[in-house]
Design a protein around this motif. Structure first.
Motif, short mmCIF file in Angstrom:
data_model
loop_
_atom_site.label_atom_id
_atom_site.label_comp_id
_atom_site.label_asym_id
_atom_site.label_seq_id
_atom_site.Cartn_x
_atom_site.Cartn_y
_atom_site.Cartn_z
N ILE A 51 0.84 -1.21 0.00
CA ILE A 51 0.00 0.00 0.00
C ILE A 51 0.88 1.25 0.00
CG2 ILE A 51 -1.64 1.35 1.39
CD1 ILE A 51 -2.82 -1.40 2.30
N LEU A 52 1.92 1.22 0.81
CA LEU A 52 2.79 2.40 0.91
C LEU A 52 3.50 2.70 -0.40
CD1 LEU A 52 4.28 1.82 4.47
CD2 LEU A 52 2.75 3.68 3.77
N GLN A 53 3.70 1.69 -1.21
CA GLN A 53 4.37 1.93 -2.49
C GLN A 53 3.55 2.78 -3.45
OE1 GLN A 53 5.61 -2.07 -3.82
NE2 GLN A 53 7.67 -1.26 -3.60
N HIS A 54 2.26 2.92 -3.14
CA HIS A 54 1.43 3.75 -4.02
C HIS A 54 1.70 5.24 -3.82
CE1 HIS A 54 -1.41 0.72 -5.80
NE2 HIS A 54 -0.77 0.00 -4.91
N ILE A 55 2.38 5.57 -2.74
CA ILE A 55 2.80 6.96 -2.57
C ILE A 55 4.09 7.17 -3.34
CG2 ILE A 55 3.72 8.64 -0.91
CD1 ILE A 55 0.82 8.27 -0.54
N ALA A 58 7.27 8.97 -3.74
CA ALA A 58 8.13 9.85 -2.94
C ALA A 58 8.50 11.09 -3.73
CB ALA A 58 9.38 9.08 -2.54
N GLY A 59 8.45 12.21 -3.06
CA GLY A 59 8.86 13.47 -3.69
C GLY A 59 7.79 14.07 -4.59
N MET A 60 6.74 13.29 -4.87
CA MET A 60 5.73 13.81 -5.79
C MET A 60 4.46 14.23 -5.07
SD MET A 60 5.83 12.11 -9.45
CE MET A 60 5.34 10.43 -9.15
N ASP A 61 4.34 13.81 -3.82
CA ASP A 61 3.12 14.10 -3.08
C ASP A 61 1.89 13.67 -3.86
OD1 ASP A 61 3.53 14.82 -0.54
OD2 ASP A 61 2.74 16.85 -0.75
N LYS A 62 1.99 12.47 -4.42
CA LYS A 62 0.85 11.94 -5.16
C LYS A 62 0.58 10.52 -4.71
CE LYS A 62 1.22 14.54 -9.37
NZ LYS A 62 1.73 14.54 -10.74
N LEU A 63 -0.67 10.17 -4.74
CA LEU A 63 -1.02 8.83 -4.35
C LEU A 63 -1.73 8.19 -5.53
CD1 LEU A 63 -2.45 7.90 -0.92
CD2 LEU A 63 -3.25 6.76 -2.97
N TYR A 64 -1.15 7.13 -6.04
CA TYR A 64 -1.74 6.46 -7.19
C TYR A 64 -2.54 5.26 -6.71
CZ TYR A 64 1.15 9.24 -10.26
OH TYR A 64 1.72 10.28 -10.92
N TRP A 65 -3.81 5.26 -7.09
CA TRP A 65 -4.67 4.16 -6.68
C TRP A 65 -4.24 2.86 -7.35
CZ3 TRP A 65 -7.99 2.87 -3.12
CH2 TRP A 65 -8.83 1.80 -3.34
N ARG A 66 -3.90 2.96 -8.61
CA ARG A 66 -3.49 1.79 -9.37
C ARG A 66 -2.03 1.99 -9.75
NH1 ARG A 66 -6.38 -1.93 -12.54
NH2 ARG A 66 -8.28 -0.91 -11.93
N MET A 67 -1.18 1.17 -9.20
CA MET A 67 0.24 1.38 -9.40
C MET A 67 0.74 0.53 -10.55
SD MET A 67 3.25 1.01 -6.65
CE MET A 67 2.96 -0.75 -6.63
N TYR A 68 1.49 1.13 -11.43
CA TYR A 68 2.04 0.40 -12.56
C TYR A 68 3.47 0.02 -12.25
CZ TYR A 68 -2.15 1.59 -14.92
OH TYR A 68 -3.47 1.69 -15.26
N GLN A 69 3.84 -1.12 -12.78
CA GLN A 69 5.22 -1.55 -12.59
C GLN A 69 6.16 -0.52 -13.19
OE1 GLN A 69 5.89 -5.44 -14.17
NE2 GLN A 69 5.59 -6.40 -12.17
N ARG A 70 7.29 -0.38 -12.53
CA ARG A 70 8.26 0.57 -13.02
C ARG A 70 8.70 0.16 -14.42
NH1 ARG A 70 10.04 3.79 -8.85
NH2 ARG A 70 8.81 3.25 -7.02
N MET A 71 8.69 1.11 -15.31
CA MET A 71 9.07 0.82 -16.68
C MET A 71 10.51 1.25 -16.88
SD MET A 71 6.14 -0.27 -17.64
CE MET A 71 5.97 -0.30 -19.42
N ALA A 72 11.06 0.93 -18.02
CA ALA A 72 12.46 1.20 -18.31
C ALA A 72 12.82 2.67 -18.03
CB ALA A 72 12.76 0.86 -19.75
#
Lengths: 396, 396
Positions: free
Chosen positions: A200-204, A206-220
């Motif tokens: 759950i915490l990974q949806h925040i 860092a540094g962006m002050d944004k919370l993404y409900w649906r988190m996408y895998q980190r892309m290249a």
């Protein structure tokens, strides 16, 4: 005037307001339950989670007809909820005589089934309910952490690997449900709880002050792919509520402050409609236009969840900011003389208002709003905020 | 004043109004196409149906870059649209490089694929496009009339056997598409067209003056089970448009009058918002509250479809009532000085207004609104009403 006296008068006034709200919350619970008891009580097939939770939490609801209906509902679920036994996939909707109408390719029906069985065990002490709850829980964990194939959704090569926050959020609430006053299960699911909180915490961001409900895998190249169905609002405050419970149980003060900051204050301030009040249903984390046609509507449950979350936060921290936010949501929700959620004429709440606060759907129950939508498996958890209204007790 | 002169003046005035609308419709088409050409033209992967239809229907769009893009789109679809070749199930959404993102368990993606391939054949004369269209059409007919198992939706014992009007309606439009100027295919699909028309007509409940969008199988006691997702509005006027084409082709005057009465006038009068104007998105046939949160919104495509249907009806019958209804919808749609669908600033239309007519979503394209949503398979048919604007020519 004496400054000390002034502060004392302020405190007295605050105390009175708190008492008024506490009383109102209690009356609201009674009136809502009375509505469902009158119009939706099913002696034959029952209603599980809500009746059990009422029965064991409130002296005034410790009534045999609730217990009987809950048990009848439990037996109905045991017999009919699974679509193809011994497989564990449960129906989302059944006919009155138990035939499946709709099956979702998610874990949520099974989660509500688990909650219902566990509540039933807590109330009756009958072991077969608890065995059922634990076995279903293990199946859910398998679907989430090992292999989702059994959920029936085909894996497509073009679909981005995503993780909606709803999954670890729901699992975390199950960890709380099953672990309540149960040392064995608390230990059994401790690692799972940590895993959920971590996800759950990974949806925040860092540094962006944004919370993404649906988190996408980190892309290249980019750390996040912002697609159309990213949501910041909606259940975010509910996630905050579960995370607060988790932090409290862990005694993790730093985490609690982080949760209040990122899961309560951040989505509230971005999600509150400055023009008409109330919380939007959907928002885009990057302030783009949502694609959901109903994005700007005001729904009953985000408001219920917000009130619970702020009361919990205030109860734990004593921070008056959180109490003020509770007031803000509660005043929007209960405001008299203007069409809001509450129906002063026939009782219960309307569920769906337009942006300006006008009732759009006159129904009291529907596919996602009822006392017994899923034959007792639906938790109605968000209506159960009376326990947290203890936070409204005047400070000693 | 001389009555004959008065009638002549009226006719002259009417003629002028007709000319104004005809000109406006033409300008609107140009402006919408210019928008998509500027913002969405894809030289590499193209866009099929719309470009083909433009290319062959309008002198001013008979341009090589449209043809090239259409062919590129056709090749893209041939290569990537099927999820698991040689199976014929098509994706609803693909990534830009052709990987499936979403697959619907319905026939609609395959229908749009068929339309695209047939248009491409009509424009290029290349036989492999037409073979592809006919093979896919045969597969669709098999799914609809023989065995839906290949669509991937499990049959559940509690689900009422239903027939949404969308299925025969869509098939009927394919019969029209494939049969256009093609005697062989007209004959091949003649029985299918009759079957579709028959199924569509069954949605009218005799004696009840009601049109059910989703028809339930006749039950033991009641002839219809009115469930929550019955819809009277939405695509009903589009069904009327296809049925008018069918009746015209058959030369069936009685059917044409029935269609105008039940599929044009009936849904229009129940679906028009008397307070704010415009057509509601969803309605319940029994005037119960719909469960769709967005039911009272005003969407671009029901209004487009209504204008086409009324122009067609007027063109065939000369009935001034139908022309007046065209004016009524057109005035709502194009009214200046108030936020409606048309965007006077950046061009194209907003797609989604609230009940009062305010723009709710500022996007011009989305999952169900674009020039190339499904990589060219999406028909955008409802934007193609310029051909019917010939109805607006002054009477001789």
């Amino acid at each position: 005037m004496d400054l000390g006296l002034l502060a004392l008068q302020d405190m007295e006034k605050e105390r009175e307001t708190l008492q008024v709200w506490k009383k109102r919350v209690g009356q609201e619970l009674d009136s809502v339950i009375a509505f469902w008891m009158e119009h939706s009580h099913d002696q034959e097939h029952g209603q599980v989670w809500m009746y059990c939770r009422l029965y064991r939490s409130f002296e005034r609801f410790h009534r045999v007809e609730l217990l009987d209906a809950a048990k009848a509902g439990g037996e109905f679920l045991l017999r009919y909820a699974r679509v193809a036994p011994p497989g564990k996939k449960c129906a989302f909707v059944l006919t009155r005589d138990g035939r499946p109408v709709k099956v979702q390719r998610t874990i949520f029906s099974e989660c509500f089934y688990t909650m219902a069985m566990n509540e039933l065990w807590k109330v009756t002490g009958e072991m077969h309910y608890q065995n059922e709850a634990v076995e279903m829980m293990d199946q859910i964990i398998h679907w989430v952490r090992e292999d989702p194939a059994g959920l029936g959704r085909p894996q497509l090569s073009g679909t981005l690997a995503t993780e909606p926050m709803a999954v670890p959020m729901m699992l975390l609430s199950l960890v709380e449900q099953l672990g309540e006053d149960d040392e064995e299960l608390t230990n059994k699911y401790a690692e799972l709880g940590d895993w959920c909180a971590h996800r759950i915490l990974q949806h925040i961001q860092a540094g962006m002050d944004k919370l993404y409900w649906r988190m996408y895998q980190r892309m290249a190249k980019s750390s996040l792919v912002a697609l159309e169905d990213i949501r910041t609002q909606c259940h975010t405050l509910e996630a905050g509520w579960f995370m607060l419970q988790y932090a409290l149980r862990k005694g993790d003060h730093k985490l609690r402050m982080h949760v209040i900051d990122k899961f309560l204050l951040l989505p509230f301030h971005s999600g509150w409609d400055p023009e008409h009040g109330g919380l939007f249903y959907f928002q885009d984390a990057d302030d783009l236009c949502p694609t959901q046609l109903e994005w700007n509507m005001k729904l009953w449950w985000p408001h219920s969840e917000a009130m619970i979350a702020f009361l919990m936060g205030y109860s734990d921290s004593g921070d008056p900011t959180l109490l003020d936010l509770f007031y803000q949501v509660a005043e929007y929700t209960f405001r008299q003389g203007f069409s809001r959620f509450r129906d002063p004429e026939y009782g219960e709440w309307f569920g769906y208002l337009n942006q300006e606060g006008k009732v759009v759907l006159t129904i009291k129950g529907g596919p996602f709003k009822a006392a017994s939508t899923c034959r007792g498996a639906w938790p109605c958890a968000s209506r159960f905020w009376e326990p947290y209204s203890n936070a409204l007790d005047p400070p000693p």
